[in-house]
Design a protein around this motif. Structure first.
Motif, PDB file in Angstrom:
ATOM      1  N   VAL A  34       7.299 -10.924   4.158  1.00 19.86           N
ATOM      2  CA  VAL A  34       7.259 -10.521   2.321  1.00 19.86           C
ATOM      3  C   VAL A  34       5.892 -10.492   2.341  1.00 19.86           C
ATOM      4  O   VAL A  34       5.393  -9.501   2.087  1.00 19.86           O
ATOM      5  N   LEU A  35       4.790 -11.054   2.856  1.00 16.28           N
ATOM      6  CA  LEU A  35       3.282 -11.130   3.103  1.00 16.28           C
ATOM      7  C   LEU A  35       2.614  -9.590   3.523  1.00 16.28           C
ATOM      8  O   LEU A  35       2.089  -8.884   2.496  1.00 16.28           O
ATOM      9  N   ALA A  36       3.783  -9.319   4.712  1.00 18.42           N
ATOM     10  CA  ALA A  36       3.379  -8.242   5.241  1.00 18.42           C
ATOM     11  C   ALA A  36       3.197  -6.555   4.477  1.00 18.42           C
ATOM     12  O   ALA A  36       2.920  -5.422   3.563  1.00 18.42           O
ATOM     13  N   LEU A  37       4.774  -6.600   4.395  1.00 20.07           N
ATOM     14  CA  LEU A  37       5.135  -5.401   3.335  1.00 20.07           C
ATOM     15  C   LEU A  37       5.080  -5.371   1.772  1.00 20.07           C
ATOM     16  O   LEU A  37       4.588  -4.148   1.646  1.00 20.07           O
ATOM     17  N   TYR A  38       4.188  -7.013   1.488  1.00 19.49           N
ATOM     18  CA  TYR A  38       3.870  -6.216  -0.380  1.00 19.49           C
ATOM     19  C   TYR A  38       2.545  -5.785   0.445  1.00 19.49           C
ATOM     20  O   TYR A  38       2.299  -4.588  -0.843  1.00 19.49           O
ATOM     21  N   HIS A  39       1.730  -6.009   0.953  1.00 20.82           N
ATOM     22  CA  HIS A  39       0.634  -5.609   1.728  1.00 20.82           C
ATOM     23  C   HIS A  39       0.553  -4.310   1.781  1.00 20.82           C
ATOM     24  O   HIS A  39      -0.409  -3.050   1.077  1.00 20.82           O
ATOM     25  N   GLY A  40       0.873  -4.065   2.750  1.00 22.61           N
ATOM     26  CA  GLY A  40       1.557  -2.643   2.605  1.00 22.61           C
ATOM     27  C   GLY A  40       2.045  -1.315   1.592  1.00 22.61           C
ATOM     28  O   GLY A  40       1.987  -0.824   1.712  1.00 22.61           O
ATOM     29  N   LEU A  41       3.281  -1.645   0.737  1.00 28.45           N
ATOM     30  CA  LEU A  41       3.458  -1.056  -0.835  1.00 28.45           C
ATOM     31  C   LEU A  41       2.568  -0.543  -1.086  1.00 28.45           C
ATOM     32  O   LEU A  41       2.368   0.163  -2.596  1.00 28.45           O
ATOM     33  N   VAL A  42       1.729  -2.383  -1.770  1.00 26.24           N
ATOM     34  CA  VAL A  42       0.765  -1.948  -2.408  1.00 26.24           C
ATOM     35  C   VAL A  42      -0.171  -1.233  -2.560  1.00 26.24           C
ATOM     36  O   VAL A  42      -1.250  -0.907  -3.061  1.00 26.24           O
ATOM     37  N   ALA A  43      -0.451  -0.584  -0.562  1.00 30.95           N
ATOM     38  CA  ALA A  43      -1.357  -0.041  -0.705  1.00 30.95           C
ATOM     39  C   ALA A  43      -0.694   1.751  -0.771  1.00 30.95           C
ATOM     40  O   ALA A  43      -1.771   3.008  -0.705  1.00 30.95           O
ATOM     41  N   ALA A  44       0.373   1.700  -0.289  1.00 37.23           N
ATOM     42  CA  ALA A  44       1.221   3.129  -1.306  1.00 37.23           C
ATOM     43  C   ALA A  44       1.381   3.437  -2.486  1.00 37.23           C
ATOM     44  O   ALA A  44       1.705   4.116  -2.936  1.00 37.23           O
TER      45      ALA A  44
END
Length: 317
Positions: A34-44
């Protein structure tokens, strides 16, 4: 609808606002993914909210961004997509499903997944959902920052027993090595995960006193009452103790929860416990699974031990 990594990446690229969630009683794979996908999508450039319908165990609070995880409230979240990670059915996400109005995307690796979402990507050969998120990031050409690396390494390492379990594959080890190159430091992560409050160790002593054996010693059970559970703060890992007893094929931990529910964790050496968990409305892997049984602790023990005994009788070892 079954999706590829490319098609999931396209769905996420088209979405402007998303909610990411995982299963209740969250573990390292759930939270790390959950946290990894969050960081990746926020960066996008996406607007992202994380929701988990449960408390976050203290041992995982070192992961970057964990303080941003919220709980579902009475308010309705309207967004472009609800991304459900590491959960095999709709019930496993608790109240989040009712709180979010959006198409559901499910990314998971459990053999017991019932394909409940509008769009799903399921790979039961992966050791962890974290492996699938890393493959998705490669498809999305997402930069693996140190924060993402810490989260994904935690997800993968915890779900394969720090590379001790049978689900560890060569690609699992290659992914772990790559995440180290991106900034994950295994010794620091292990120190965080292995640190326990004194209260937890005291509670472990009380729980081990409940150790019982069934089916000629093939089943070992331990029980955590609500009083001991509240005192312990964290009981993760307790089930590993009965599992290591010589002659034990299946270890079961019963933990009293609220609303007359009992959370059940199952670990096995050879038989498929995911099918047993699924029969009680839960799910998981062949060797590690869980469910929630409504009723008293004694009732839950009787029902689950009977089901496991019957499974042992059907399975030549």
């Amino acid at each position: 609808m079954e999706m590829s990594f490319a098609s999931i990446a396209a769905l996420l690229a088209a979405a402007r606002s998303l909610v990411i969630t995982g299963h209740v009683h969250p573990d390292g794979d759930c939270l790390g993914s959950v946290l990894a996908l969050y960081h990746g999508l926020v960066a996008a450039g996406k607007k992202v909210q994380m929701l988990i319908d449960d408390d976050i165990p203290a041992m995982y609070r070192f992961m970057p961004g964990v303080e941003l995880i919220g709980k579902p409230a009475d308010a309705k979240f309207v967004c472009d997509a609800l991304v459900v990670l590491d959960a095999s059915d709709a019930e496993r996400i608790g109240k989040v499903g009712a709180a979010v109005e959006a198409p559901v995307i499910n990314i998971d690796h459990h053999t017991s997944n019932v394909k409940f979402a509008d769009y799903w990507l399921i790979d039961s050969q992966a050791a962890a959902t974290g492996e699938l998120i890393l493959r998705l990031f490669r498809e999305m050409k997402t930069e693996i920052t140190e924060d993402i690396a810490i989260c994904l390494y935690t997800a993968i390492a915890t779900d394969c027993g720090f590379f001790k379990y049978a689900n560890t594959s060569p690609s699992t080890l290659r992914d772990a090595a790559y995440l180290m190159e991106c900034g994950a430091q295994p010794h620091l992560i292990a120190e965080q995960l292995d640190t326990r409050p004194l209260a937890t160790l005291t509670a472990l002593g009380k729980v081990l006193q409940t150790l019982e054996f069934h089916a000629g010693g093939q089943i070992a059970t331990i029980s955590v009452t609500r009083e001991v559970g509240e005192y312990a703060q964290n009981t993760e890992g307790f089930i590993n103790y009965p599992r290591t007893v010589e002659g034990v094929e299946v270890a079961i931990m019963f933990k009293e929860a609220e609303d007359k529910n009992v959370r059940v964790s199952l670990r096995s050496k050879n038989i498929d416990v995911s099918s047993i968990a699924l029969s009680f409305g839960g799910g998981g892997h062949m060797r590690a699974a869980g469910c929630t049984v409504t009723g008293s602790l004694k009732d839950a023990q009787a029902k689950v031990v009977t089901a496991v005994t019957e499974a042992l009788d059907r399975t030549p070892l």
